[in-house]
Design a protein around this motif. Structure first.
Motif, PDB file in Angstrom:
ATOM      1  N   ARG A 128       2.239   2.420  -3.178  1.00 43.62           N
ATOM      2  CA  ARG A 128       1.284   2.983  -4.141  1.00 43.62           C
ATOM      3  C   ARG A 128       0.903   4.414  -3.794  1.00 43.62           C
ATOM      4  O   ARG A 128       0.142   5.044  -4.528  1.00 43.62           O
ATOM      5  CB  ARG A 128       0.032   2.108  -4.197  1.00 43.62           C
ATOM      6  N   THR A 129       1.416   4.930  -2.669  1.00 43.37           N
ATOM      7  CA  THR A 129       1.123   6.332  -2.343  1.00 43.37           C
ATOM      8  C   THR A 129       2.084   7.242  -3.095  1.00 43.37           C
ATOM      9  O   THR A 129       3.057   6.779  -3.681  1.00 43.37           O
ATOM     10  CB  THR A 129       1.296   6.592  -0.833  1.00 43.37           C
ATOM     11  N   GLU A 130       1.783   8.521  -3.047  1.00 40.24           N
ATOM     12  CA  GLU A 130       2.658   9.493  -3.712  1.00 40.24           C
ATOM     13  C   GLU A 130       4.083   9.382  -3.180  1.00 40.24           C
ATOM     14  O   GLU A 130       5.048   9.377  -3.940  1.00 40.24           O
ATOM     15  CB  GLU A 130       2.137  10.906  -3.470  1.00 40.24           C
ATOM     16  N   LEU A 131       4.174   9.285  -1.847  1.00 39.07           N
ATOM     17  CA  LEU A 131       5.500   9.207  -1.232  1.00 39.07           C
ATOM     18  C   LEU A 131       6.203   7.913  -1.627  1.00 39.07           C
ATOM     19  O   LEU A 131       7.382   7.907  -1.986  1.00 39.07           O
ATOM     20  CB  LEU A 131       5.342   9.290   0.286  1.00 39.07           C
ATOM     21  N   ARG A 144      -1.255   9.979   0.253  1.00 37.75           N
ATOM     22  CA  ARG A 144      -2.422   9.737  -0.600  1.00 37.75           C
ATOM     23  C   ARG A 144      -2.039   8.778  -1.706  1.00 37.75           C
ATOM     24  O   ARG A 144      -0.905   8.778  -2.167  1.00 37.75           O
ATOM     25  CB  ARG A 144      -2.896  11.049  -1.218  1.00 37.75           C
ATOM     26  N   PHE A 145      -3.012   7.984  -2.143  1.00 37.94           N
ATOM     27  CA  PHE A 145      -2.706   7.066  -3.233  1.00 37.94           C
ATOM     28  C   PHE A 145      -2.417   7.851  -4.502  1.00 37.94           C
ATOM     29  O   PHE A 145      -3.085   8.820  -4.822  1.00 37.94           O
ATOM     30  CB  PHE A 145      -3.849   6.081  -3.454  1.00 37.94           C
ATOM     31  N   ALA A 146      -1.379   7.404  -5.200  1.00 38.57           N
ATOM     32  CA  ALA A 146      -0.907   8.160  -6.352  1.00 38.57           C
ATOM     33  C   ALA A 146      -1.834   7.993  -7.549  1.00 38.57           C
ATOM     34  O   ALA A 146      -1.929   8.870  -8.395  1.00 38.57           O
ATOM     35  CB  ALA A 146       0.506   7.722  -6.703  1.00 38.57           C
ATOM     36  N   LEU A 198       4.003  10.764 -10.783  1.00 40.48           N
ATOM     37  CA  LEU A 198       5.201  11.381 -10.222  1.00 40.48           C
ATOM     38  C   LEU A 198       5.316  12.831 -10.673  1.00 40.48           C
ATOM     39  O   LEU A 198       5.745  13.698  -9.928  1.00 40.48           O
ATOM     40  CB  LEU A 198       6.405  10.597 -10.739  1.00 40.48           C
ATOM     41  N   LEU A 236       0.842  -1.202   0.000  1.00 41.14           N
ATOM     42  CA  LEU A 236       0.000   0.000   0.000  1.00 41.14           C
ATOM     43  C   LEU A 236       0.875   1.250   0.000  1.00 41.14           C
ATOM     44  O   LEU A 236       0.642   2.192  -0.746  1.00 41.14           O
ATOM     45  CB  LEU A 236      -0.908   0.017   1.228  1.00 41.14           C
ATOM     46  N   PHE A 237       1.907   1.231   0.854  1.00 37.79           N
ATOM     47  CA  PHE A 237       2.791   2.400   0.940  1.00 37.79           C
ATOM     48  C   PHE A 237       3.422   2.710  -0.419  1.00 37.79           C
ATOM     49  O   PHE A 237       3.509   3.871  -0.819  1.00 37.79           O
ATOM     50  CB  PHE A 237       3.882   2.154   1.983  1.00 37.79           C
ATOM     51  N   LEU A 249       5.733   6.065  -4.219  1.00 34.84           N
ATOM     52  CA  LEU A 249       6.077   6.109  -5.648  1.00 34.84           C
ATOM     53  C   LEU A 249       7.368   6.906  -5.850  1.00 34.84           C
ATOM     54  O   LEU A 249       8.242   6.507  -6.625  1.00 34.84           O
ATOM     55  CB  LEU A 249       4.929   6.787  -6.393  1.00 34.84           C
ATOM     56  N   THR A 250       7.479   8.017  -5.133  1.00 37.54           N
ATOM     57  CA  THR A 250       8.670   8.845  -5.238  1.00 37.54           C
ATOM     58  C   THR A 250       9.900   8.075  -4.747  1.00 37.54           C
ATOM     59  O   THR A 250      10.976   8.168  -5.324  1.00 37.54           O
ATOM     60  CB  THR A 250       8.493  10.135  -4.425  1.00 37.54           C
ATOM     61  N   GLY A 292      15.603   4.377  -9.050  1.00 38.29           N
ATOM     62  CA  GLY A 292      15.857   4.191 -10.469  1.00 38.29           C
ATOM     63  C   GLY A 292      16.391   5.422 -11.172  1.00 38.29           C
ATOM     64  O   GLY A 292      17.151   5.311 -12.125  1.00 38.29           O
ATOM     65  N   ARG A 318      10.302   4.841  -4.882  1.00 39.12           N
ATOM     66  CA  ARG A 318      10.678   3.869  -5.911  1.00 39.12           C
ATOM     67  C   ARG A 318      11.406   4.551  -7.057  1.00 39.12           C
ATOM     68  O   ARG A 318      12.369   4.014  -7.614  1.00 39.12           O
ATOM     69  CB  ARG A 318       9.426   3.173  -6.454  1.00 39.12           C
ATOM     70  N   ALA A 319      10.951   5.751  -7.407  1.00 44.91           N
ATOM     71  CA  ALA A 319      11.595   6.480  -8.496  1.00 44.91           C
ATOM     72  C   ALA A 319      13.016   6.888  -8.105  1.00 44.91           C
ATOM     73  O   ALA A 319      13.919   6.889  -8.942  1.00 44.91           O
ATOM     74  CB  ALA A 319      10.779   7.709  -8.848  1.00 44.91           C
ATOM     75  N   ALA A 374      11.256  16.586  -5.392  1.00 46.14           N
ATOM     76  CA  ALA A 374      11.525  15.896  -4.136  1.00 46.14           C
ATOM     77  C   ALA A 374      13.029  15.738  -3.999  1.00 46.14           C
ATOM     78  O   ALA A 374      13.734  15.641  -4.999  1.00 46.14           O
ATOM     79  CB  ALA A 374      10.854  14.531  -4.114  1.00 46.14           C
ATOM     80  N   HIS A 432      15.331  20.764  -6.407  1.00 52.60           N
ATOM     81  CA  HIS A 432      14.001  20.274  -6.014  1.00 52.60           C
ATOM     82  C   HIS A 432      13.149  21.354  -5.391  1.00 52.60           C
ATOM     83  O   HIS A 432      11.943  21.213  -5.301  1.00 52.60           O
ATOM     84  CB  HIS A 432      14.131  19.057  -5.092  1.00 52.60           C
ATOM     85  N   VAL A 448      11.092   7.000 -15.321  1.00 52.15           N
ATOM     86  CA  VAL A 448      11.641   5.937 -14.478  1.00 52.15           C
ATOM     87  C   VAL A 448      11.252   4.615 -15.125  1.00 52.15           C
ATOM     88  O   VAL A 448      10.072   4.285 -15.182  1.00 52.15           O
ATOM     89  CB  VAL A 448      11.081   6.002 -13.056  1.00 52.15           C
ATOM     90  N   ARG A 460       5.209  15.326  -0.903  1.00 49.01           N
ATOM     91  CA  ARG A 460       4.466  14.107  -1.172  1.00 49.01           C
ATOM     92  C   ARG A 460       3.901  13.547   0.115  1.00 49.01           C
ATOM     93  O   ARG A 460       4.610  13.460   1.109  1.00 49.01           O
ATOM     94  CB  ARG A 460       5.388  13.048  -1.778  1.00 49.01           C
ATOM     95  N   GLY A 461       2.650  13.156   0.063  1.00 51.70           N
ATOM     96  CA  GLY A 461       2.036  12.594   1.252  1.00 51.70           C
ATOM     97  C   GLY A 461       1.679  11.140   1.056  1.00 51.70           C
ATOM     98  O   GLY A 461       2.172  10.483   0.150  1.00 51.70           O
TER      99      GLY A 461
END
Lengths: 295, 267
Positions: free
Chosen positions: A153-156, B115-117, B105, A150-151, A158-159, A165, A161-162, A175, B76, B94, B112-113
C-alpha cells in the motif's frame, strides 16, 4: 488432531515461501525458478550459522538477506542483461546448488539439539506446549503477510504492483520497471530463504536437496488458495497463499500417512503435486472450451 | 522554449531494408502551445512522440525540454516533464489497480518511498478531480480500473497524465479507439485539463478536421519529414479541402489519410 496441527505448522512455515512465490508469479508475473535454490540457501546458511554458534534469530535474518541478494542477481540478469526470465532463474538455481554445498561443507547438516528460532518463540509464548509451535509458526507467517500487505500500500509497493501489470506505464510515471523487478524478486526470495531457514530449524536438518520442487509446491499453494478465496485485493491474495499452503501441507501429510494403502510412496509426491498444479492450470482452459462449444 | 528538437534522425532496420522513420526533423514549441500532428501510417508520428518521451533515442540530433538537454535520458528520468496518453485505453492504466491507486501512481513522478500511497487528503483531492470528468468515477474510486469502459479509462488516463502538471503532454491518437460520443467527451476533458495545466501539447490525430479546429499550429509529417507547418491565422482560415489541395501539390497523392479526408469533405 496431531496431523492437523502438523499440517498447520508446516503450512505456515512453508507459507512464507508461498508468499514469495505469489510476489514473483502473480505480482511481477515473472516465472522465477530460482526459489528452488534460495529455499535451500536459507536452510543451509541458517543451519551453518547456528552450528557455528549464531543466535537462531540472527541466522534466520541473515538467511533472508542472502536470499534477497541471490535473487536480485536473477533480476539483474534478466532485466539488465536481457537473459530470459526462466533461464536467469535456472542459472541462479544451479549456482546456488554448488554454493549451498560450499556453505554447509557437506550435503546434509543436522540441527538436533541446537537452538531453533521456532521452538525458542514457542517456549516464549504463553501457550500450552502442544500448540506453541503452531502459534510460533502462525505468528511468523501472519506477521510477514501483514507487513507485505502494508508494503503493497506504499508508494513503492504500488509501483511494484503496477510494474507487473504495465511496465511501460511505470516508466512513463518516472520509475524504472527494471529496478522494480529486481526489488520484487529480492523481497520474494528473501521470504523464500527465510522460509527455508525456519523449515530447517523446525525439521532439525538442512539438506542440499530440500529445494527440489519448491516452485511447484509454492505455485500449488498460491493456486489452491486462489481457487478457494477468489481474492480481489492484495490482502486477500496473501491470505489465500497462506491458506493454500496449509491445505497443501495437509494434503501431503494425509497422502504420506494413508497413501501407502492406495499404493503410493513418498517418492510419488512430486508427481502428485505437479498434477494438482497442472489440473488447476488446465481446468479454466477446458472450462472455457466447453462453454464455447455449448454456445 | 518548452520543447526543442534539433535535427532528429532515427532509422530502424527491418529485414532487408533500412527505414528512415525521421530524417532531420527540427521543431520548437513555446510554453502552452498546442500543436496538432497529422500524417499517414509510417510518417513518423509515433516515433516523434517516442523520442520526446525518451522511449526511443535519436540516432542524431538533440532533444531539449524546458531548457534542459534530455537527449540521453531514459524515459523514466524525464517523466517529470512529460505526460503521455496512448491510443489503446489499456496502456494508460494498470487494470489490477483501483482507480484511486492508479491516480496515486500518477501523482508522484520521482522517487518512490515507503509512505502510504492513499491518504485521506489525497483521496479528497482525487474525488474532486474525478467528479470533474463528469463520469461518476468519483463513486467508483475503489473499483479496479480494469472494470471501466474504454471511454472511462481514457478519461482517467488523461487525468493521470496531466495531474502532475508536466511541461509537455503527448497525445497519441488518444480518441481513435473510442466511439464518437466518448471520443468527443474525452477530447473536451483533454482541452479543459490542458487549458488549466498550461502544458505544451503535441497531439497526433488522423482526423484532419480535428487537427484544424484544435490548437494553434498544425504539422504534417510525411516519410519522416515535416512536409507542412501552418500556424496562427493561416491555420484558422484553413479548410479540410485546402489541406487536401496542399498535400496534392506536395506530391502526396496515394495516401490513406487523403482518401479519408476527401471522403469526409464529400460527406
Amino acid at each position: 488432531m496431531a496431523l492437523l496441527v502438523h499440517a498447520l505448522e508446516q503450512g505456515f512455515l512453508y507459507g512464507l515461501m508461498a508468499l514469495g512465490v505469489y510476489i514473483s508469479f502473480r505480482v511481477l508475473r515473472f516465472p522465477d525458478l530460482s526459489v528452488d535454490g534460495t529455499f535451500p540457501l536459507g536452510a543451509s546458511l541458517a543451519a551453518s550459522l547456528i552450528v557455528s554458534g549464531w543466535s537462531p534469530f540472527a541466522a534466520s535474518i541473515a538467511a533472508a538477506g542472502a536470499g534477497a541478494v541471490a535473487c536480485a542477481f536473477t533480476g539483474t540478469l534478466s532485466s539488465r542483461f536481457r537473459v530470459q526470465g526462466l533461464l536467469a532463474g535456472v542459472l541462479t538455481m544451479i549456482m546456488l546448488y554448488s554454493l549451498n554445498l560450499r556453505i554447509m561443507g557437506r550435503p546434509n547438516l543436522p540441527l538436533l539439539g541446537r537452538p531453533s528460532a521456532v521452538s525458542a518463540t514457542a517456549n516464549w509464548l504463553p501457550i500450552p506446549s502442544g500448540w506453541a509451535v503452531l502459534a510460533a509458526a502462525g505468528l511468523a507467517a501472519v506477521a510477514a503477510k501483514l507487513l507485505l500487505d502494508l508494503f503493497f500500500r506504499t508508494e513503492l509497493g504500488l509501483t511494484l504492483r503496477a510494474a507487473g501489470g504495465n511496465p511501460r506505464l511505470v516508466q512513463a510515471y518516472g520509475a524504472d520497471p527494471k529496478n522494480m523487478v529486481v526489488l520484487g524478486l529480492a523481497v520474494s526470495n528473501g521470504l523464500v530463504a527465510l522460509s527455508g531457514a525456519l523449515v530447517a530449524q523446525y525439521s532439525g536438518f538442512a539438506d542440499v536437496n530440500m529445494g527440489v520442487g519448491t516452485i511447484v509446491a509454492g505455485l500449488a499453494a498460491v493456486i489452491v488458495g486462489e481457487m478457494i478465496l477468489r481474492p480481489r485485493s492484495v490482502a486477500w491474495a496473501t491470505g489465500a497463499a497462506l491458506l493454500g499452503s496449509c491445505l497443501y501441507r495437509g494434503a501431503i501429510l494425509v497422502a504420506l500417512r494413508y497413501g501407502g494403502a492406495l499404493g503410493f510412496t513418498p517418492s510419488d509426491l512430486k508427481l502428485l503435486t505437479a498434477l494438482v498444479v497442472l489440473a488447476a492450470l488446465v481446468a479454466p482452459v477446458v472450462r472455457g472450451k466447453l462453454k464455447r462449444e455449448e454456445a | 522554449m518548452s520543447l526543442k528538437l534539433e535535427g532528429i534522425c532515427k532509422s530502424f532496420s527491418l529485414p532487408g531494408q533500412r527505414v528512415h522513420a525521421l530524417s532531420n526533423v527540427s521543431l520548437s514549441a513555446d510554453p502552452e502551445e498546442f500543436i496538432t500532428v497529422i500524417g499517414s501510417n509510417g510518417a513518423g508520428k509515433s516515433t516523434l512522440l517516442d523520442i520526446v518521451a525518451g522511449v526511443r533515442h535519436p540516432d542524431k540530433g538533440r532533444v531539449q525540454i524546458a531548457g534542459r538537454d534530455v537527449t540521453s535520458r531514459p524515459a523514466h528520468r524525464r517523466a517529470r516533464w512529460v505526460g503521455r496518453v496512448f491510443q489503446d485505453p489499456l496502456q494508460g492504466t494498470v487494470p489490477d489497480l483501483t482507480v484511486e491507486e492508479n491516480l496515486a501512481l500518477a501523482c508522484k513522478k520521482g522517487r518512490r518511498g515507503l509512505r502510504f500511497a492513499l491518504g485521506r487528503r489525497r483521496r479528497h483531492l482525487w474525488a474532486d478531480a474525478l467528479s470533474r470528468l463528469d463520469m461518476s468515477l468519483e463513486r467508483r474510486a475503489q473499483e479496479l480500473s480494469g472494470h471501466l469502459s474504454g471511454g472511462e479509462r481514457q478519461a482517467l488516463t488523461v487525468l493521470m497524465a496531466t495531474m502532475a502538471r508536466p511541461e509537455i503532454l503527448l497525445l497519441d491518437e488518444h480518441t481513435a479507439a473510442l466511439d464518437p460520443a466518448n471520443a468527443d467527451r474525452v477530447l473536451r476533458i483533454t482541452q479543459d485539463l490542458v487549458g488549466e495545466g498550461g502544458m505544451t501539447t503535441l497531439m497526433v490525430t488522423h482526423r484532419m478536421d480535428q487537427a484544424l479546429c484544435l490548437g494553434s499550429r498544425l504539422i504534417m509529417l510525411h516519410a519522416g519529414e515535416i512536409l507542412l507547418e501552418v500556424a496562427g491565422e493561416a491555420k484558422s482560415s484553413l479548410q479540410v479541402t485546402d489541406l487536401v489541395r496542399l498535400f496534392h501539390r506536395r506530391g502526396v497523392s496515394d495516401d490513406a489519410l487523403l482518401l479519408e479526408a476527401t471522403e469526409k469533405t464529400r460527406g
